[in-house]
Design a protein around this motif. Structure first.
Motif, PDB file in Angstrom:
ATOM      1  N   VAL A 196      76.797 -53.459  35.976  1.00 57.92           N
ATOM      2  CA  VAL A 196      75.785 -53.683  37.730  1.00 57.92           C
ATOM      3  C   VAL A 196      74.554 -52.568  37.406  1.00 57.92           C
ATOM      4  O   VAL A 196      74.833 -51.119  37.916  1.00 57.92           O
ATOM      5  CB  VAL A 196      76.216 -53.366  39.561  1.00 57.92           C
ATOM      6  CG1 VAL A 196      75.545 -53.980  39.953  1.00 57.92           C
ATOM      7  CG2 VAL A 196      78.069 -54.172  39.251  1.00 57.92           C
ATOM      8  N   PRO A 197      73.523 -53.055  38.190  1.00 56.04           N
ATOM      9  CA  PRO A 197      72.222 -51.827  37.753  1.00 56.04           C
ATOM     10  C   PRO A 197      71.732 -50.556  39.158  1.00 56.04           C
ATOM     11  O   PRO A 197      71.469 -51.366  39.849  1.00 56.04           O
ATOM     12  CB  PRO A 197      70.853 -53.050  37.917  1.00 56.04           C
ATOM     13  CG  PRO A 197      71.753 -54.006  38.967  1.00 56.04           C
ATOM     14  CD  PRO A 197      73.585 -54.119  38.500  1.00 56.04           C
ATOM     15  N   TRP A 198      73.487 -49.865  39.470  1.00 53.98           N
ATOM     16  CA  TRP A 198      73.622 -49.577  39.759  1.00 53.98           C
ATOM     17  C   TRP A 198      72.159 -48.286  40.319  1.00 53.98           C
ATOM     18  O   TRP A 198      71.891 -47.516  41.419  1.00 53.98           O
ATOM     19  CB  TRP A 198      74.625 -48.347  39.682  1.00 53.98           C
ATOM     20  CG  TRP A 198      74.774 -47.924  38.068  1.00 53.98           C
ATOM     21  CD1 TRP A 198      75.298 -48.007  37.431  1.00 53.98           C
ATOM     22  CD2 TRP A 198      73.812 -46.344  37.528  1.00 53.98           C
ATOM     23  NE1 TRP A 198      74.779 -47.752  35.629  1.00 53.98           N
ATOM     24  CE2 TRP A 198      74.224 -46.554  36.501  1.00 53.98           C
ATOM     25  CE3 TRP A 198      72.776 -45.136  37.882  1.00 53.98           C
ATOM     26  CZ2 TRP A 198      73.428 -45.704  35.958  1.00 53.98           C
ATOM     27  CZ3 TRP A 198      72.841 -44.578  37.498  1.00 53.98           C
ATOM     28  CH2 TRP A 198      72.895 -44.164  36.430  1.00 53.98           C
ATOM     29  N   TRP A 199      71.375 -47.857  38.645  1.00 55.08           N
ATOM     30  CA  TRP A 199      70.153 -46.538  38.988  1.00 55.08           C
ATOM     31  C   TRP A 199      68.865 -47.739  39.761  1.00 55.08           C
ATOM     32  O   TRP A 199      68.066 -46.705  40.706  1.00 55.08           O
ATOM     33  CB  TRP A 199      69.933 -47.257  37.793  1.00 55.08           C
ATOM     34  CG  TRP A 199      69.309 -47.908  36.878  1.00 55.08           C
ATOM     35  CD1 TRP A 199      68.239 -48.961  36.501  1.00 55.08           C
ATOM     36  CD2 TRP A 199      70.374 -49.079  36.038  1.00 55.08           C
ATOM     37  NE1 TRP A 199      68.376 -49.594  36.139  1.00 55.08           N
ATOM     38  CE2 TRP A 199      69.751 -49.736  35.506  1.00 55.08           C
ATOM     39  CE3 TRP A 199      71.419 -49.160  35.592  1.00 55.08           C
ATOM     40  CZ2 TRP A 199      70.111 -50.880  34.262  1.00 55.08           C
ATOM     41  CZ3 TRP A 199      72.299 -50.113  35.240  1.00 55.08           C
ATOM     42  CH2 TRP A 199      71.597 -50.702  34.681  1.00 55.08           C
ATOM     43  N   ARG A 200      69.254 -48.705  40.041  1.00 56.31           N
ATOM     44  CA  ARG A 200      68.143 -49.448  40.922  1.00 56.31           C
ATOM     45  C   ARG A 200      68.533 -49.545  42.479  1.00 56.31           C
ATOM     46  O   ARG A 200      67.747 -49.587  43.077  1.00 56.31           O
ATOM     47  CB  ARG A 200      68.582 -50.950  40.932  1.00 56.31           C
ATOM     48  CG  ARG A 200      67.775 -51.296  39.208  1.00 56.31           C
ATOM     49  CD  ARG A 200      67.614 -52.791  38.710  1.00 56.31           C
ATOM     50  NE  ARG A 200      67.067 -52.821  37.759  1.00 56.31           N
ATOM     51  CZ  ARG A 200      67.520 -54.021  37.162  1.00 56.31           C
ATOM     52  NH1 ARG A 200      68.628 -55.433  37.374  1.00 56.31           N
ATOM     53  NH2 ARG A 200      67.448 -53.903  35.636  1.00 56.31           N
ATOM     54  N   VAL A 201      69.724 -48.841  43.253  1.00 50.63           N
ATOM     55  CA  VAL A 201      69.952 -48.300  44.083  1.00 50.63           C
ATOM     56  C   VAL A 201      68.703 -46.688  44.673  1.00 50.63           C
ATOM     57  O   VAL A 201      70.023 -45.450  43.878  1.00 50.63           O
ATOM     58  CB  VAL A 201      71.289 -48.236  44.628  1.00 50.63           C
ATOM     59  CG1 VAL A 201      71.368 -47.982  46.291  1.00 50.63           C
ATOM     60  CG2 VAL A 201      71.351 -49.801  44.849  1.00 50.63           C
ATOM     61  N   VAL A 202      68.730 -46.074  44.891  1.00 52.73           N
ATOM     62  CA  VAL A 202      67.905 -44.323  45.080  1.00 52.73           C
ATOM     63  C   VAL A 202      67.980 -44.368  46.861  1.00 52.73           C
ATOM     64  O   VAL A 202      68.566 -44.511  47.709  1.00 52.73           O
ATOM     65  CB  VAL A 202      66.222 -44.319  45.157  1.00 52.73           C
ATOM     66  CG1 VAL A 202      66.139 -45.193  43.617  1.00 52.73           C
ATOM     67  CG2 VAL A 202      65.352 -45.259  45.871  1.00 52.73           C
ATOM     68  N   PRO A 256      66.257 -40.707  42.774  1.00 46.10           N
ATOM     69  CA  PRO A 256      67.418 -41.486  41.752  1.00 46.10           C
ATOM     70  C   PRO A 256      68.913 -40.544  42.250  1.00 46.10           C
ATOM     71  O   PRO A 256      68.930 -40.349  42.459  1.00 46.10           O
ATOM     72  CB  PRO A 256      67.053 -41.634  40.709  1.00 46.10           C
ATOM     73  CG  PRO A 256      65.150 -40.984  40.356  1.00 46.10           C
ATOM     74  CD  PRO A 256      64.640 -40.318  41.470  1.00 46.10           C
ATOM     75  N   ALA A 257      69.505 -41.590  41.712  1.00 45.73           N
ATOM     76  CA  ALA A 257      71.481 -41.816  42.182  1.00 45.73           C
ATOM     77  C   ALA A 257      71.666 -40.178  41.011  1.00 45.73           C
ATOM     78  O   ALA A 257      70.528 -40.526  40.143  1.00 45.73           O
ATOM     79  CB  ALA A 257      71.821 -42.312  42.240  1.00 45.73           C
ATOM     80  N   SER A 258      72.538 -39.783  41.089  1.00 41.15           N
ATOM     81  CA  SER A 258      72.206 -37.896  40.406  1.00 41.15           C
ATOM     82  C   SER A 258      74.163 -38.491  39.526  1.00 41.15           C
ATOM     83  O   SER A 258      74.547 -37.693  38.841  1.00 41.15           O
ATOM     84  CB  SER A 258      72.569 -36.550  41.132  1.00 41.15           C
ATOM     85  OG  SER A 258      73.891 -36.675  41.639  1.00 41.15           O
ATOM     86  N   PRO A 300      66.596 -41.568  36.454  1.00 36.44           N
ATOM     87  CA  PRO A 300      65.570 -41.328  35.837  1.00 36.44           C
ATOM     88  C   PRO A 300      65.623 -41.915  34.455  1.00 36.44           C
ATOM     89  O   PRO A 300      64.634 -43.010  34.210  1.00 36.44           O
ATOM     90  CB  PRO A 300      65.051 -40.143  35.816  1.00 36.44           C
ATOM     91  CG  PRO A 300      66.119 -39.250  36.809  1.00 36.44           C
ATOM     92  CD  PRO A 300      67.669 -40.469  36.718  1.00 36.44           C
ATOM     93  N   ALA A 301      65.701 -41.849  33.702  1.00 34.83           N
ATOM     94  CA  ALA A 301      65.987 -42.574  32.461  1.00 34.83           C
ATOM     95  C   ALA A 301      65.726 -44.210  32.658  1.00 34.83           C
ATOM     96  O   ALA A 301      64.982 -44.029  32.183  1.00 34.83           O
ATOM     97  CB  ALA A 301      66.761 -42.282  31.101  1.00 34.83           C
ATOM     98  N   LEU A 302      67.166 -44.286  33.283  1.00 32.20           N
ATOM     99  CA  LEU A 302      67.384 -46.642  33.224  1.00 32.20           C
ATOM    100  C   LEU A 302      65.334 -46.422  33.923  1.00 32.20           C
ATOM    101  O   LEU A 302      64.626 -47.402  33.571  1.00 32.20           O
ATOM    102  CB  LEU A 302      68.099 -46.467  33.792  1.00 32.20           C
ATOM    103  CG  LEU A 302      69.390 -45.967  33.272  1.00 32.20           C
ATOM    104  CD1 LEU A 302      70.896 -46.127  33.617  1.00 32.20           C
ATOM    105  CD2 LEU A 302      69.491 -47.475  31.580  1.00 32.20           C
ATOM    106  N   LEU A 303      65.228 -45.978  35.023  1.00 29.18           N
ATOM    107  CA  LEU A 303      64.351 -46.379  35.639  1.00 29.18           C
ATOM    108  C   LEU A 303      62.894 -46.683  34.898  1.00 29.18           C
ATOM    109  O   LEU A 303      61.694 -47.811  35.384  1.00 29.18           O
ATOM    110  CB  LEU A 303      64.122 -45.211  37.270  1.00 29.18           C
ATOM    111  CG  LEU A 303      65.275 -45.655  37.545  1.00 29.18           C
ATOM    112  CD1 LEU A 303      65.701 -44.864  38.836  1.00 29.18           C
ATOM    113  CD2 LEU A 303      65.075 -46.557  38.881  1.00 29.18           C
TER     114      LEU A 303
END
Length: 94
Positions: free
Chosen positions: A47-53, A59-61, A68-71
């Protein structure tokens, strides 16, 4: 459908380059942001978890700080270390 499954499905619809806050995912599903956070903690890498901020665009830590790198790889608009929510916010169809 469980609330975890509902969060999984909602997050999976956020396209590359866009984000939603925990509260926005919750509002879309009739859940609170903490419930969304709990569900997110139970989801895997599929699931693209990095798209939830966070609400301020931070961004999520989790996941060893990779968000941040994935975004950036997806071309998500940023303002410094935060997502530019005015340009990157995902809107679900009504």
């Amino acid at each position: 459908m469980s609330f975890v499954d509902a969060v999984r499905e909602a997050v999976a619809t956020i396209p590359a380059g866009a984000v939603a806050s925990y509260g926005e995912v919750g509002a879309h599903l009739g859940l609170g942001p903490r419930q969304v956070g709990r569900a997110m903690s139970l989801l895997g890498e599929d699931v693209p978890w990095w798209r939830v901020v966070y609400a301020d665009g931070t961004p999520a830590s989790c996941h060893e700080g990779r968000a941040p790198a994935l975004l950036a790889e997806e071309g998500t608009p940023m303002r410094g270390a935060r997502v530019d929510l005015a340009r990157a916010r995902h809107h679900w169809p009504l």
